[in-house]
Design an enzyme around this catalytic site. Structure first.
Site: not given
Lengths: 850, 850
Positions: A425, A801
């Protein structure tokens, strides 16, 4: 060792000699070029790699024949000439041929001191490099006849053989020694680490000595015509009077090259020679089509050019030099584009630790997001925000980050985490917002209770202590390091505009916020390829409403909470559309599991219960009900959209109302709406029917027409396999390679950090597949998805993406597969644009590039 | 409504009439068969579905012509005859033709009471079913002339039209009413729910009435020649004197069919007729090749057979009947095999709630593992073990179960969980060990603190209360329900041996423990397809050593702990090999993440710290370091094997030493070793080299040779895609469809429960893919893996070993794909054997099956 007698090839370097880089090495080839340019290069003989290998295997050398090419009683040097200068090579040996007789001759021509110095140095050098004796035995403080005697005696004592007097024997031994050194195991491993092939060979050049010592103007130096850090035109380098070669007598005699108030300069002492050097610079730049550093020696006022090598340069200098050469018509624009490594761009976009300054590293980690920043340590997002409010730069240090840390990350100057890998993250978010970040610094001991950090060497850093994060190197440094500013100048923009002119695949940016979108525009992204809407809900005022929605007991209450979020979402999209000025914006509908929006820990839940005026037990029960064993594989993405359709309905309404609003001001926006985590066709059908209905309602209510495109984010292997039927309802497919990699491997990027290093080291995975696209597995799913999708709908738009979007390898893959664009974090857009241009140029072949 | 006048086809049923099930329905066809068998069937006319549909659409009926076929002044009944008896149909109407005149005639032949009763009933029936009047209007307690008058008056008042006197009009109205009832929406939905196609039609049969009322021996009944619960030969059924049809006057007059000490029997009253009925039974059984229930009426001592239907039967009766018919040569063995539904077998293997007993359900859930058990509620595994120690059956009730509950599950009689789906931990383990289990009873409120259970209706169950779990129905019942014992008798074994004779795909069992292996043998599995070794480490003494290993600081300490586990593992394998007597045993190397072996919660960690004599902080730190965000995608399977190779080395040594040990006693064992969670070829190479080395060591040390096979469990999409190169090092591939489904969909089976129902209801997924193999997505990966694997290695053994292994759909898929075997939990082995036989027989076509 066996003795061979092959024909030992060697060639005097002349303009017409047959000298090639691949056989004789880069130095021999470069010297031939200088000879062709009429540079005053001393006489040089090149030995090709085949000859050197034969020597290493025991072939005898006809050194008399070689020395004969240099005229009577020559002194020569031998230098390595591998195919590629990066491969290194054995140390140069100077003054071969010196013996008692020639020492006497030197005393006559160059004086006693110079002659003694050179002789003593040669004995030392020969003893060390050829006879492999201990260098300490030959440390003589002051050159003198006595010192020379001692050195010769030491040599003889150790070798049980007198120091060789015969120049031919000296040369033979030097050549054999250098040839064998090249074959040594450590030398081989070192050069292979730098990319040399297993059979990469070594050429050698034998060059007549120019002494740089003696009477009149004598000395040696190196001159460059650009600044190696900035790439701007400037004479830099060094010159030492009475010195010889690079490794000679530099202890004193340094003078400036150009006029300088601080002291004497070559420009003043020998203006003619200085002008001659400037001329050499111009000639090499235009004819060798490169900025060269020229190594020169002046003997008795006469210039000799010993060598010329490409100026070592920082990435920013490399870019500036390429643009300048193209501007001057010396190379083509395409060649300038090819000369800049895409991977060198990221560090131009950020502050960097100045390599010339001191560097006090206290821990290494993974270089997760490039750039550097200095600030005071904080251990929580709250502290980061408080620090930002006080205007004090801070470094957020966490075990790992979670979505609730996003505001803290936005407030921090850099992030350091104990855990995580390239796609954790912290790493993903930091790259997205251009924040320097080091993750996986697992040698740290983070003591959150006492708010301190224990470095592997035992040093303790407390909250408030100043450190520097070098995200480019993946290191954390104690204190404030010296910094270099970013380099987004006209040369940067110029080069990328040339790249865009040849590029044949689109590059968009992943951008979630107006700030991201602005960055995407700055870096000339051709649109937004992935706008993750969930980040919008982590802002303080929205998080409260979001939580109210989660705790709503009925669809009606849920809708009421969503109605309060609607105007905020609409404003988000209006801002994005305004910034993107008609460029495509692909908005991914809400994706994460709802529990990500709940506070963690008992205390957070108690606060929440108070804020929502609900019993703690109810809050705890809902939080428990929402908790998941494997959140990555749980109730998120389109699954939420199907089960709680109100959320997507609100988002669609916000998107369409923003489209109308921006359309009223005259900008035609065709929003792209992307459905995440699809695994079955019917999911798309259901969402499409809802979104179509919302569009119809907005059209009727506003009386304005607008178009939009609905597509699917392919993140599950099943979506790739079923792309044929999914494409029936989708006008684009965008591959989310992060999740697709996780599912294809059965590997969570959050948990892979613990063994990924072992796996890559043992060659289980050739690379971390979260970092470099796994072409064999994930790539095949991309190809399957693309083929099946296009079979159903030939005009289907295809893209990726995921985090891989900006990697040259992924771009190459997507180009080959006929994808329309790649999307990557804004800070990787320049790199992607340049990499795509490289691929297009390389496909066209060298004609164009030359 | 439009009036048509099509040619309304109808046919008198004779041996040669053209009556077909597809046009005239099952009842018409069955009656024709009875006619052909010379049964005393009253005259019958069949109306095909086309005619009935035309009538529903308004065609007029020539009822005079139909009635003319029955001779003068007939009374007739009309019964539904759809293509399939399961589709239902409108209610039968009796005594059509009754009017004032015929009522008078009946009084003469059958007496006043019978005549009044029949007339009144006909008026009621006509008014209710044809005129659609409220049945309550026609409730007359005692038949009488007055009651008849009242009924006729009520009819006329309501309909404003007198009750029809014309028999032809009566018949036309009955036919029209039944035809239209068939077309009603609710009737259509009901029959479609039972599998009827949208255009499924209704035939009707018009039959001459036989009254069963009157003088002499008159009555009606139904007789079967087997027990519908056991399938054993036995006359069962009922007989009522002075009664008519199924829905007639059963209030009294019931006598036994066979001689009975409790009262009169038909056998005694009318031995001739009884013998005639026995004859009918023999004829129908041999000629219709089925156990039939015969509906009969006796009028004035003369038998009429009105109908014959297949005896409704329990699964165990169905199996027994099929075997018995084949044993008697009436049907082939293959036909017997085909007559038993594979899905009916599981409940024969377990206790079942007796359907005839009372049933006090307090909550519904998911029927996760079949069978039923009664016991006292316990809320923890410890309590379950304590209860087992006391010899008291208990029901383990948990929010959900985890690996540490396994011992508790082994101690419990059944399991009930609040959460989870068909493939949750509780469900998988329960099916594996044959434990009745209901999961996902989400309407329960489980209050673990107060140790009680709140049912949706508010009833509270405390620890120690007795409940019954019906895992077949997915229900929990209050108190102790009546039970049926399992039915693993000779018929069961006989039928499965016939199935095995035609089956062409192997069936193995997933078996982790000696008990499982014993069950697998009982059910004639052809080996163990999946032995999960990790369960072996949850036993108390081993868990302690396991935890010591986890907390070992060095490879040496780890090896020391593993050395203590080695003899236990070896003993496990010796036992398995002994039980399996040379049948193949496929052992999966250690798979789960290490944190599964740590206690949960602060208290458990404190106990552990004490037990291992380590500071709590160290235990907590290690537990934190091992915790994972997505355990399913984390450090487990071969990843552990690569990073901590000592574990696999210990297991391989245990396997090989067990092989040698059992070999010494004369049994040749070729163990199969399976590597879990592979995603790259190199993982297999690394493990293979370690395992080969261990094998060599054991061979040398013991001086005995042995073979083994090494293979790969294909659980990641990538392993399927790369099966070509993985097969270079694997002699078998076994597809773990649980994990493969999770990864292909990006869907955790533990977390899918929250939305799977919504998804299946909305048709997003046609079925729960964890329950029924997703042929389109996961199935394609199976085919890709199989094709690529076999391309590399044509003799590669292919199988599946996930939860899907026992499903007929999966078996069909694997057969088509050329797999060698399926492996499923031991209790599903019989079903899998039978399903595989069905598939083989259906492939061969009907010739053989007939």
């Amino acid at each position: 060792m066996q003795k061979h007698d092959p024909i030992l090839d060697h060639a005097l370097i002349t303009p017409s000699a047959r000298i090639a880089t691949v056989t004789h090495g880069w130095r021999a080839k470069c010297l031939q070029r200088l000879v062709r340019l009429d540079m005053p290069v001393p006489r040089t003989v090149a030995l090709p790699a085949g000859t050197v290998r034969a020597i290493a295997q025991g072939a005898s050398v006809d050194s008399d024949a070689i020395l004969a090419l240099f005229g009577p009683a020559p002194l020569v040097s031998v230098r390595p000439s591998p195919e590629n200068p990066d491969w290194g090579g054995p140390a140069t040996v100077l003054n071969i041929g010196l013996n008692a007789a020639r020492h006497r001759a030197l005393v006559a021509t160059h004086g006693v001191e110079a002659a003694d110095t050179l002789y003593l140095r040669f004995i030392q050098s020969y003893a060390t490099h050829v006879a492999r004796l201990d260098p300490e035995m030959f440390d003589a403080p002051v050159p003198s006849a006595e010192a020379i005697r001692d050195a010769l005696a030491a040599y003889e004592a150790e070798m049980e053989d007198p120091f060789p007097e015969d120049p031919a024997r000296q040369l033979s031994e030097v050549l054999r020694s250098m040839a064998r050194a090249w074959e040594g195991t450590s030398a081989r491993l070192l050069r292979q680490a730098k990319g040399a092939p297993e059979d990469g060979g070594l050429g050698l050049v034998v060059q007549a000595m120019v002494q740089g010592i003696g009477l009149g103007i004598s000395g040696s130096g190196a001159i460059r015509f650009v600044d190696p850090v900035t790439g701007l035109p400037q004479v830099t380098g060094h010159y030492h009077e009475q010195s010889q070669g690079r490794d000679a007598l530099r202890r004193d005699g340094a003078i400036y090259l150009t006029r300088d108030p601080r002291g004497l300069s070559l420009q003043e002492v020998a203006p003619g020679i200085f002008a001659q050097l400037l001329g050499c610079g111009t000639v090499t730049r235009t004819r060798l089509r490169e900025e060269m550093e020229i190594e020169f020696t002046i003997e008795h006022g006469r210039l000799a050019v010993l060598d010329a090598i490409k100026v070592a340069r920082s990435p920013r200098a490399g870019l500036r030099i390429a643009v300048s050469l193209a501007d001057d018509g010396i190379i083509t624009r395409n060649e300038a584009v090819l000369r800049v490594e895409p991977g060198s761009l990221p560090e131009l976009l950020h502050h960097q630790v100045d390599p010339r300054g001191p560097r006090d590293r206290f821990v290494r980690g993974i270089a997760a997001s490039p750039g550097a920043a200095t600030g005071r340590i904080v251990f929580s997002s709250d502290a980061a925000q408080a620090s930002a409010a006080r205007g004090e730069p801070c470094i957020l240090v966490r075990r790992e980050t979670a979505p609730e840390d996003i505001r803290g990350m936005h407030s921090a100057a850099a992030v350091l985490t104990e855990r995580g890998g390239m796609t954790s993250h912290a790493a993903v978010i930091a790259r997205g917002i251009g924040l320097p970040c080091v993750v996986g610094a697992s040698d740290l001991r983070l003591d959150t209770r006492d708010r301190r950090l224990v470095a592997p060497d035992g040093r303790i850093f407390a909250e408030g202590d100043i450190i520097t994060i070098d995200g480019t190197a993946g290191e954390a440094l104690a204190g404030a390091a010296d910094m270099l500013a970013p380099a987004l100048d006209d040369a940067f923009r110029q080069l990328l505009s040339w790249a865009d002119a040849v590029r044949d695949i689109g590059v968009r940016a992943n951008a979630d916020t107006p700030a991201d979108a602005q960055t995407a525009r700055t870096f000339a992204a051709q649109g937004i390829g992935l706008c993750r809407t969930e980040h919008m809900f982590f802002e303080e005022d929205r998080l409260v409403v979001m939580r109210e929605m989660i705790f709503a007991d009925t669809a009606k209450d849920r809708a009421a909470a969503l109605a309060r979020l609607l105007p905020m979402q609409r404003e988000d999209f209006i801002q994005l559309f305004d910034i993107m000025q008609g460029l495509p914006v692909c908005i991914r509908l809400f994706d994460p599991p709802l529990h990500e929006f709940l506070p963690r820990g008992r205390e957070g839940l108690r606060d929440l219960a108070e804020a929502l005026d609900i019993p703690l037990s109810a809050v705890t029960r809902r939080a428990e009900a929402l908790s998941e064993v494997n959140p990555m594989l749980g109730m998120r993405g389109v699954r939420l959209g199907v089960v709680l359709p109100e959320i997507y309905a609100m988002q669609a309404q916000a998107i369409f109302e923003a489209t109308v609003e921006v359309g009223r001001r005259g900008a035609a926006v065709v929003p792209e709406i992307m459905i995440p985590l699809v695994s079955a066709r019917r999911e798309v059908e259901l969402v499409k029917s809802h979104v179509d209905a919302v569009a119809a309602t907005v059209r009727i209510r506003t009386g304005r027409s607008f178009d939009y495109r609905l597509g699917v984010m392919v993140e599950t292997p099943r979506a790739a396999l079923r792309a044929g039927e999914i494409a029936q309802h989708a006008s684009f497919l965008s591959f989310g390679t992060n999740d697709l990699t996780q599912m294809t491997y059965g590997l969570s990027r959050d948990d892979a950090g613990r063994f990924m290093n072992t796996y890559v080291q043992q060659g289980v995975f050739p690379e971390d597949p979260f970092h470099i696209l796994d072409v064999d597995g994930v790539g095949e799913l991309l190809l399957i998805g693309a083929d099946r999708g296009r079979a159903t709908r030939p005009d289907l738009t295809l893209s990726i993406c995921g985090e891989h979007g900006g990697n040259p390898e992924s771009i190459a893959f997507c180009r080959r597969a006929g994808f329309d664009y790649v999307s990557c974090s804004p800070y990787r857009v320049p790199q992607a644009r340049l990499a795509a241009a490289h691929l297009a140029l390389l496909d066209r072949g060298c004609d164009d590039a030359g």
